[in-house]
Design an enzyme around this catalytic site. Structure first.
Site, PDB file in Angstrom:
ATOM      1  N   ARG A  63      -3.720  -8.165   1.304  1.00 43.27           N
ATOM      2  CA  ARG A  63      -4.700  -7.081   1.356  1.00 43.27           C
ATOM      3  C   ARG A  63      -4.194  -5.881   0.561  1.00 43.27           C
ATOM      4  NH1 ARG A  63      -6.531  -6.401   7.628  1.00 43.27           N
ATOM      5  NH2 ARG A  63      -6.245  -4.217   7.064  1.00 43.27           N
ATOM      6  N   ARG A 107     -11.981   4.409  16.462  1.00 42.43           N
ATOM      7  CA  ARG A 107     -10.724   4.865  15.878  1.00 42.43           C
ATOM      8  C   ARG A 107     -10.632   6.384  15.864  1.00 42.43           C
ATOM      9  NH1 ARG A 107      -9.735   0.062  12.478  1.00 42.43           N
ATOM     10  NH2 ARG A 107      -7.717   0.267  11.500  1.00 42.43           N
ATOM     11  N   LYS A 149      -3.954  -7.150  16.653  1.00 47.21           N
ATOM     12  CA  LYS A 149      -5.278  -7.099  17.280  1.00 47.21           C
ATOM     13  C   LYS A 149      -6.160  -8.262  16.800  1.00 47.21           C
ATOM     14  CE  LYS A 149      -6.083  -2.965  15.612  1.00 47.21           C
ATOM     15  NZ  LYS A 149      -4.830  -2.789  14.830  1.00 47.21           N
ATOM     16  N   ARG A 185       1.908 -10.150   5.754  1.00 42.86           N
ATOM     17  CA  ARG A 185       0.598 -10.742   6.047  1.00 42.86           C
ATOM     18  C   ARG A 185      -0.053 -11.303   4.776  1.00 42.86           C
ATOM     19  NH1 ARG A 185      -3.733  -7.406   9.292  1.00 42.86           N
ATOM     20  NH2 ARG A 185      -3.217  -5.839   7.738  1.00 42.86           N
ATOM     21  N   ARG A 208      -1.571   4.475   6.402  1.00 38.17           N
ATOM     22  CA  ARG A 208      -2.323   3.965   7.567  1.00 38.17           C
ATOM     23  C   ARG A 208      -1.644   4.346   8.877  1.00 38.17           C
ATOM     24  NH1 ARG A 208      -2.439  -2.059   6.203  1.00 38.17           N
ATOM     25  NH2 ARG A 208      -3.657  -2.409   8.088  1.00 38.17           N
TER      26      ARG A 208
HETATM   27  P1  AP5 Z   1      -3.031  -8.770  12.596  1.00 41.36           P
HETATM   28  O1  AP5 Z   1      -3.476  -9.574  13.750  1.00 41.36           O
HETATM   29  O2  AP5 Z   1      -3.746  -8.927  11.295  1.00 41.36           O
HETATM   30  O3  AP5 Z   1      -2.908  -7.228  13.000  1.00 41.36           O
HETATM   31  P2  AP5 Z   1      -4.029  -6.150  13.268  1.00 41.36           P
HETATM   32  O4  AP5 Z   1      -3.599  -5.330  14.422  1.00 41.36           O
HETATM   33  O5  AP5 Z   1      -5.377  -6.795  13.335  1.00 41.36           O
HETATM   34  O6  AP5 Z   1      -3.842  -5.295  11.955  1.00 41.36           O
HETATM   35  P3  AP5 Z   1      -4.858  -4.737  10.891  1.00 41.36           P
HETATM   36  O7  AP5 Z   1      -4.001  -4.270   9.745  1.00 41.36           O
HETATM   37  O8  AP5 Z   1      -5.949  -5.698  10.528  1.00 41.36           O
HETATM   38  O9  AP5 Z   1      -5.441  -3.556  11.630  1.00 41.36           O
HETATM   39  P4  AP5 Z   1      -5.957  -2.313  11.049  1.00 41.36           P
HETATM   40  O10 AP5 Z   1      -6.422  -1.696  12.285  1.00 41.36           O
HETATM   41  O11 AP5 Z   1      -5.078  -1.495  10.214  1.00 41.36           O
HETATM   42  O12 AP5 Z   1      -7.014  -2.836   9.943  1.00 41.36           O
HETATM   43  P5  AP5 Z   1      -8.551  -3.091  10.020  1.00 41.36           P
HETATM   44  O13 AP5 Z   1      -8.829  -4.351   9.328  1.00 41.36           O
HETATM   45  O14 AP5 Z   1      -9.086  -2.871  11.384  1.00 41.36           O
HETATM   46  O15 AP5 Z   1      -1.469  -9.103  12.390  1.00 41.36           O
HETATM   47  C1  AP5 Z   1      -0.731  -8.554  11.314  1.00 41.36           C
HETATM   48  C2  AP5 Z   1       0.280  -9.620  10.812  1.00 41.36           C
HETATM   49  O16 AP5 Z   1       1.222  -9.886  11.860  1.00 41.36           O
HETATM   50  C3  AP5 Z   1      -0.357 -10.972  10.447  1.00 41.36           C
HETATM   51  O17 AP5 Z   1       0.317 -11.485   9.327  1.00 41.36           O
HETATM   52  C4  AP5 Z   1      -0.108 -11.847  11.687  1.00 41.36           C
HETATM   53  O18 AP5 Z   1       0.030 -13.216  11.324  1.00 41.36           O
HETATM   54  C5  AP5 Z   1       1.195 -11.275  12.239  1.00 41.36           C
HETATM   55  N1  AP5 Z   1       1.233 -11.301  13.701  1.00 41.36           N
HETATM   56  C6  AP5 Z   1       0.247 -10.902  14.542  1.00 41.36           C
HETATM   57  N2  AP5 Z   1       0.632 -11.025  15.824  1.00 41.36           N
HETATM   58  C7  AP5 Z   1       1.913 -11.505  15.778  1.00 41.36           C
HETATM   59  C8  AP5 Z   1       2.869 -11.837  16.789  1.00 41.36           C
HETATM   60  N3  AP5 Z   1       2.564 -11.677  18.104  1.00 41.36           N
HETATM   61  N4  AP5 Z   1       4.095 -12.269  16.392  1.00 41.36           N
HETATM   62  C9  AP5 Z   1       4.384 -12.411  15.071  1.00 41.36           C
HETATM   63  N5  AP5 Z   1       3.512 -12.125  14.069  1.00 41.36           N
HETATM   64  C10 AP5 Z   1       2.290 -11.666  14.424  1.00 41.36           C
HETATM   65  O19 AP5 Z   1      -9.091  -1.859   9.152  1.00 41.36           O
HETATM   66  C11 AP5 Z   1      -8.882  -1.796   7.765  1.00 41.36           C
HETATM   67  C12 AP5 Z   1      -9.484  -0.518   7.225  1.00 41.36           C
HETATM   68  O20 AP5 Z   1     -10.906  -0.515   7.449  1.00 41.36           O
HETATM   69  C13 AP5 Z   1      -8.996   0.792   7.841  1.00 41.36           C
HETATM   70  O21 AP5 Z   1      -7.785   1.237   7.262  1.00 41.36           O
HETATM   71  C14 AP5 Z   1     -10.170   1.712   7.510  1.00 41.36           C
HETATM   72  O22 AP5 Z   1     -10.171   2.114   6.168  1.00 41.36           O
HETATM   73  C15 AP5 Z   1     -11.369   0.797   7.732  1.00 41.36           C
HETATM   74  N6  AP5 Z   1     -11.828   0.858   9.120  1.00 41.36           N
HETATM   75  C16 AP5 Z   1     -11.824  -0.170  10.019  1.00 41.36           C
HETATM   76  N7  AP5 Z   1     -12.303   0.226  11.199  1.00 41.36           N
HETATM   77  C17 AP5 Z   1     -12.626   1.528  11.051  1.00 41.36           C
HETATM   78  C18 AP5 Z   1     -13.137   2.512  11.933  1.00 41.36           C
HETATM   79  N8  AP5 Z   1     -13.426   2.234  13.221  1.00 41.36           N
HETATM   80  N9  AP5 Z   1     -13.345   3.764  11.460  1.00 41.36           N
HETATM   81  C19 AP5 Z   1     -13.078   4.072  10.176  1.00 41.36           C
HETATM   82  N10 AP5 Z   1     -12.558   3.201   9.296  1.00 41.36           N
HETATM   83  C20 AP5 Z   1     -12.332   1.932   9.733  1.00 41.36           C
END
Ligand code: AP5
Length: 207
Positions: free
Chosen positions: A155, A88, A13, A122, A166
């Site tokens: 991270r 979420r 994402k 990552r 997660r």
């Molecule tokens: P990446 O693009 O970083 O993936 P992502 O989907 O953004 O994954 P996240 O882990 O950031 O999402 P998340 O939803 O768990 O975490 P968030 O930060 O929102 O890609 C991942 C890896 O794959 C990278 O190394 C990239 O280079 C590689 N990659 C990507 N696309 C690729 C492709 N097409 N081919 C090959 N490689 C690829 O949330 C973190 C925490 O914050 C949550 O756990 C929670 O505690 C809190 N939080 C955030 N939002 C909320 C909410 N709305 N409500 C409550 N708590 C929340």
């Protein structure tokens, strides 16, 4: 255009949002990035949520909704935005309905083995949030950010135990949003398994 990016952790994402925001000329608002920024700068919000993020649990709805509401009230959101990682939960989605009109919800679909590979490989620049992957998107110099020269970090929630949690949290609390948005006619499924530029093009075609 106002978009929501929905999908399991590691589905890409953030990666696709970084590419899409320039192509579409809209903002990228990531709740994960907002929380990490608060943690890095040691604000009261950051102190409150630090352990929650490290464990992979969700931050309470009331805290998250207030933070997003405040961000969406800013004038710059008038040009459109990508909400990455919000909503979420059903309660967050109901709250978002009161804040803004959403045009499309992009549902990133990816199998579990690939998710684990992506998350465990990552690496991130702590100050800018720039994302790399040790295999799929390595920096020019191993372990070093291409632009700032800072040492890349893993991270805390990309450690194995937190990844498992997660994924369970996603299934329990976030996956029900797929049906929620399908019923509203807003859901657009995207195969997130290809290379980032292919995923981006597939998404733009759907839009
Ligand atoms: P990446 O693009 O970083 O993936 P992502 O989907 O953004 O994954 P996240 O882990 O950031 O999402 P998340 O939803 O768990 O975490 P968030 O930060 O929102 O890609 C991942 C890896 O794959 C990278 O190394 C990239 O280079 C590689 N990659 C990507 N696309 C690729 C492709 N097409 N081919 C090959 N490689 C690829 O949330 C973190 C925490 O914050 C949550 O756990 C929670 O505690 C809190 N939080 C955030 N939002 C909320 C909410 N709305 N409500 C409550 N708590 C929340």
């Amino acid at each position: 255009m106002n978009l929501v990016f929905l999908g399991p952790p590691g589905a890409g994402k953030g990666t696709i949002a970084t590419l899409a925001k320039d192509r579409l000329g809209i903002l990228h608002i990531s709740t994960g990035d907002l929380f990490r920024e608060a943690i890095n700068t040691g604000t009261p919000l950051g102190i409150k949520v630090k352990a929650i993020l490290a464990s992979g649990e969700l931050v309470p709805d009331s805290v998250t909704i207030d933070m997003v509401n405040e961000r969406l009230e800013k004038k710059d959101t008038a040009k459109g935005f990508i909400l990455d990682g919000f909503p979420r939960t059903i309660a967050q989605a109901d709250a978002l309905n009161e804040m803004k009109t959403i045009d499309h919800v992009i549902n990133f679909e990816l199998d579990r083995d690939t998710i684990v590979l992506r998350l465990s490989g990552r690496r991130m620049c702590k100050s800018t949030g720039r994302i790399y992957h040790v295999m799929y998107n390595p920096p020019k110099v191993e372990g070093i950010d291409d632009e700032t020269g800072e040492t890349l970090i893993q991270r805390p929630d990309d450690k194995e135990e937190a990844i498992v949690n997660r994924l369970a949290v996603y299934e329990r609390q976030t996956a029900p949003l797929i049906q929620y948005y399908r019923e509203k006619g807003l859901l657009r499924d995207i195969d997130a398994a290809g290379a980032p530029d292919r995923v981006l093009e597939a998404m733009l075609k759907v839009l």
